[in-house]
Design a protein around this motif. Sequence first.
Motif, PDB file in Angstrom:
ATOM      1  N   THR A  45       0.851  -1.186   0.000  1.00 54.91           N
ATOM      2  CA  THR A  45       0.000   0.000   0.000  1.00 54.91           C
ATOM      3  C   THR A  45       0.888   1.238   0.000  1.00 54.91           C
ATOM      4  O   THR A  45       2.096   1.158   0.199  1.00 54.91           O
ATOM      5  CB  THR A  45      -0.904   0.043   1.248  1.00 54.91           C
ATOM      6  OG1 THR A  45      -0.079   0.187   2.403  1.00 54.91           O
ATOM      7  CG2 THR A  45      -1.746  -1.200   1.363  1.00 54.91           C
ATOM      8  N   THR A  46       0.283   2.377  -0.203  1.00 51.14           N
ATOM      9  CA  THR A  46       1.030   3.626  -0.142  1.00 51.14           C
ATOM     10  C   THR A  46       1.390   3.914   1.307  1.00 51.14           C
ATOM     11  O   THR A  46       0.833   3.313   2.241  1.00 51.14           O
ATOM     12  CB  THR A  46       0.187   4.785  -0.687  1.00 51.14           C
ATOM     13  OG1 THR A  46      -1.011   4.867   0.088  1.00 51.14           O
ATOM     14  CG2 THR A  46      -0.164   4.561  -2.140  1.00 51.14           C
ATOM     15  N   THR A  47       2.321   4.817   1.507  1.00 53.28           N
ATOM     16  CA  THR A  47       2.713   5.193   2.864  1.00 53.28           C
ATOM     17  C   THR A  47       1.483   5.694   3.611  1.00 53.28           C
ATOM     18  O   THR A  47       0.752   6.544   3.124  1.00 53.28           O
ATOM     19  CB  THR A  47       3.786   6.298   2.814  1.00 53.28           C
ATOM     20  OG1 THR A  47       4.865   5.810   2.035  1.00 53.28           O
ATOM     21  CG2 THR A  47       4.258   6.645   4.202  1.00 53.28           C
ATOM     22  N   GLY A  48       1.251   5.162   4.782  1.00 56.08           N
ATOM     23  CA  GLY A  48       0.082   5.534   5.578  1.00 56.08           C
ATOM     24  C   GLY A  48      -1.185   4.814   5.153  1.00 56.08           C
ATOM     25  O   GLY A  48      -2.248   5.039   5.719  1.00 56.08           O
ATOM     26  N   GLY A  49      -1.097   3.930   4.144  1.00 53.40           N
ATOM     27  CA  GLY A  49      -2.284   3.231   3.656  1.00 53.40           C
ATOM     28  C   GLY A  49      -2.730   2.120   4.574  1.00 53.40           C
ATOM     29  O   GLY A  49      -3.870   1.687   4.516  1.00 53.40           O
ATOM     30  N   ALA A  50      -1.856   1.660   5.418  1.00 54.64           N
ATOM     31  CA  ALA A  50      -2.193   0.589   6.362  1.00 54.64           C
ATOM     32  C   ALA A  50      -1.848   1.055   7.763  1.00 54.64           C
ATOM     33  O   ALA A  50      -1.118   2.024   7.956  1.00 54.64           O
ATOM     34  CB  ALA A  50      -1.412  -0.675   6.017  1.00 54.64           C
ATOM     35  N   ASP A  51      -2.393   0.376   8.733  1.00 52.58           N
ATOM     36  CA  ASP A  51      -2.070   0.697  10.120  1.00 52.58           C
ATOM     37  C   ASP A  51      -0.589   0.451  10.359  1.00 52.58           C
ATOM     38  O   ASP A  51       0.001  -0.439   9.752  1.00 52.58           O
ATOM     39  CB  ASP A  51      -2.891  -0.171  11.078  1.00 52.58           C
ATOM     40  CG  ASP A  51      -4.375   0.167  11.040  1.00 52.58           C
ATOM     41  OD1 ASP A  51      -4.701   1.304  10.670  1.00 52.58           O
ATOM     42  OD2 ASP A  51      -5.176  -0.724  11.368  1.00 52.58           O
ATOM     43  N   PRO A  52       0.027   1.214  11.246  1.00 51.97           N
ATOM     44  CA  PRO A  52       1.445   0.968  11.525  1.00 51.97           C
ATOM     45  C   PRO A  52       1.624  -0.410  12.162  1.00 51.97           C
ATOM     46  O   PRO A  52       0.739  -0.910  12.848  1.00 51.97           O
ATOM     47  CB  PRO A  52       1.823   2.087  12.506  1.00 51.97           C
ATOM     48  CG  PRO A  52       0.552   2.622  13.026  1.00 51.97           C
ATOM     49  CD  PRO A  52      -0.514   2.312  12.023  1.00 51.97           C
ATOM     50  N   PRO A  53       2.786  -1.020  11.918  1.00 52.89           N
ATOM     51  CA  PRO A  53       3.007  -2.360  12.475  1.00 52.89           C
ATOM     52  C   PRO A  53       3.113  -2.303  13.991  1.00 52.89           C
ATOM     53  O   PRO A  53       3.545  -1.314  14.564  1.00 52.89           O
ATOM     54  CB  PRO A  53       4.333  -2.792  11.845  1.00 52.89           C
ATOM     55  CG  PRO A  53       5.018  -1.509  11.497  1.00 52.89           C
ATOM     56  CD  PRO A  53       3.937  -0.530  11.177  1.00 52.89           C
ATOM     57  N   THR A  54       2.713  -3.402  14.623  1.00 52.86           N
ATOM     58  CA  THR A  54       2.830  -3.485  16.076  1.00 52.86           C
ATOM     59  C   THR A  54       4.229  -3.911  16.488  1.00 52.86           C
ATOM     60  O   THR A  54       4.639  -3.660  17.610  1.00 52.86           O
ATOM     61  CB  THR A  54       1.806  -4.488  16.642  1.00 52.86           C
ATOM     62  OG1 THR A  54       1.996  -5.741  15.994  1.00 52.86           O
ATOM     63  CG2 THR A  54       0.393  -3.993  16.409  1.00 52.86           C
ATOM     64  N   SER A  55       4.963  -4.575  15.580  1.00 53.85           N
ATOM     65  CA  SER A  55       6.354  -4.934  15.837  1.00 53.85           C
ATOM     66  C   SER A  55       7.046  -5.134  14.499  1.00 53.85           C
ATOM     67  O   SER A  55       6.402  -5.432  13.495  1.00 53.85           O
ATOM     68  CB  SER A  55       6.454  -6.196  16.689  1.00 53.85           C
ATOM     69  OG  SER A  55       5.970  -7.301  15.964  1.00 53.85           O
ATOM     70  N   VAL A  56       8.365  -4.989  14.508  1.00 49.53           N
ATOM     71  CA  VAL A  56       9.161  -5.170  13.299  1.00 49.53           C
ATOM     72  C   VAL A  56      10.288  -6.131  13.643  1.00 49.53           C
ATOM     73  O   VAL A  56      10.981  -5.953  14.638  1.00 49.53           O
ATOM     74  CB  VAL A  56       9.743  -3.825  12.803  1.00 49.53           C
ATOM     75  CG1 VAL A  56      10.611  -4.041  11.580  1.00 49.53           C
ATOM     76  CG2 VAL A  56       8.631  -2.822  12.513  1.00 49.53           C
ATOM     77  N   ALA A  57      10.465  -7.155  12.813  1.00 50.89           N
ATOM     78  CA  ALA A  57      11.551  -8.123  13.007  1.00 50.89           C
ATOM     79  C   ALA A  57      12.411  -8.133  11.757  1.00 50.89           C
ATOM     80  O   ALA A  57      11.901  -8.187  10.647  1.00 50.89           O
ATOM     81  CB  ALA A  57      10.996  -9.511  13.270  1.00 50.89           C
ATOM     82  N   VAL A  58      13.722  -8.074  11.952  1.00 46.46           N
ATOM     83  CA  VAL A  58      14.679  -8.068  10.846  1.00 46.46           C
ATOM     84  C   VAL A  58      15.707  -9.163  11.118  1.00 46.46           C
ATOM     85  O   VAL A  58      16.241  -9.248  12.226  1.00 46.46           O
ATOM     86  CB  VAL A  58      15.387  -6.697  10.732  1.00 46.46           C
ATOM     87  CG1 VAL A  58      16.378  -6.706   9.587  1.00 46.46           C
ATOM     88  CG2 VAL A  58      14.378  -5.577  10.565  1.00 46.46           C
ATOM     89  N   VAL A  59      15.972  -9.981  10.106  1.00 46.83           N
ATOM     90  CA  VAL A  59      16.997 -11.013  10.213  1.00 46.83           C
ATOM     91  C   VAL A  59      18.113 -10.632   9.245  1.00 46.83           C
ATOM     92  O   VAL A  59      17.869 -10.413   8.061  1.00 46.83           O
ATOM     93  CB  VAL A  59      16.433 -12.408   9.864  1.00 46.83           C
ATOM     94  CG1 VAL A  59      17.529 -13.458   9.932  1.00 46.83           C
ATOM     95  CG2 VAL A  59      15.289 -12.760  10.791  1.00 46.83           C
ATOM     96  N   VAL A  60      19.332 -10.517   9.760  1.00 45.37           N
ATOM     97  CA  VAL A  60      20.475 -10.096   8.953  1.00 45.37           C
ATOM     98  C   VAL A  60      21.576 -11.153   9.036  1.00 45.37           C
ATOM     99  O   VAL A  60      21.701 -11.840  10.040  1.00 45.37           O
ATOM    100  CB  VAL A  60      21.027  -8.725   9.429  1.00 45.37           C
ATOM    101  CG1 VAL A  60      20.004  -7.634   9.230  1.00 45.37           C
ATOM    102  CG2 VAL A  60      21.461  -8.784  10.871  1.00 45.37           C
ATOM    103  N   PRO A  61      22.349 -11.272   7.962  1.00 44.57           N
ATOM    104  CA  PRO A  61      23.504 -12.177   8.052  1.00 44.57           C
ATOM    105  C   PRO A  61      24.565 -11.549   8.940  1.00 44.57           C
ATOM    106  O   PRO A  61      24.801 -10.347   8.901  1.00 44.57           O
ATOM    107  CB  PRO A  61      23.977 -12.302   6.602  1.00 44.57           C
ATOM    108  CG  PRO A  61      23.433 -11.094   5.911  1.00 44.57           C
ATOM    109  CD  PRO A  61      22.199 -10.687   6.648  1.00 44.57           C
TER     110      PRO A  61
END
Length: 184
Positions: A45-61
Amino acid sequence: MAITRRVAAILGLKVGNTWADGDRSFQVVGLVENPQDLHDAFALTTTGGADPPTSVAVVVPGSPDRLPRVNPPSGSPLEIDGVSAASTAAAALAVLALATMGLLFVGLVAVAGFTVVAQRHLRALGMLASLGANRRHVRLVMLANGGAVGLAGALAGTLVGVGAIALLQRLADLPVQSHTACRR
């Protein structure tokens, strides 16, 4: 909003359709795909088109300690996990070891089965020898028997494998009851 073909199938949408979520509605303007995982299901969706996430998870090498401190604009908690090359190599080695043991087991069972078949056909092979067949002929009969059994097993295994893959793909494509394109 742009959606994957899988989300379109789950929600019954086509390009140009409108999807309503509570008091908001989104028009489907295109289909997208993740080139890294063609079975991925998501919506853009466009920026602001969806509710903000409740959490963000990132997996990096590598180690996550090397990354700079990042704060998402929504203020959601950020979890960064690192996957080391050693853990990836250990997982690959474990898979290799299990596959090797599995193939060794299959080979031993096949040898045992072939030995049992040879013992059962001992009288027939004796009759062949008494009718004038030499060692080469007897060996050829045993080889042909093993080839026929192996070919039948390979065909049966292929059919079972293709059937299992088709079944698992259908089960994987079933919609989940709580699945929505935009999670809250």
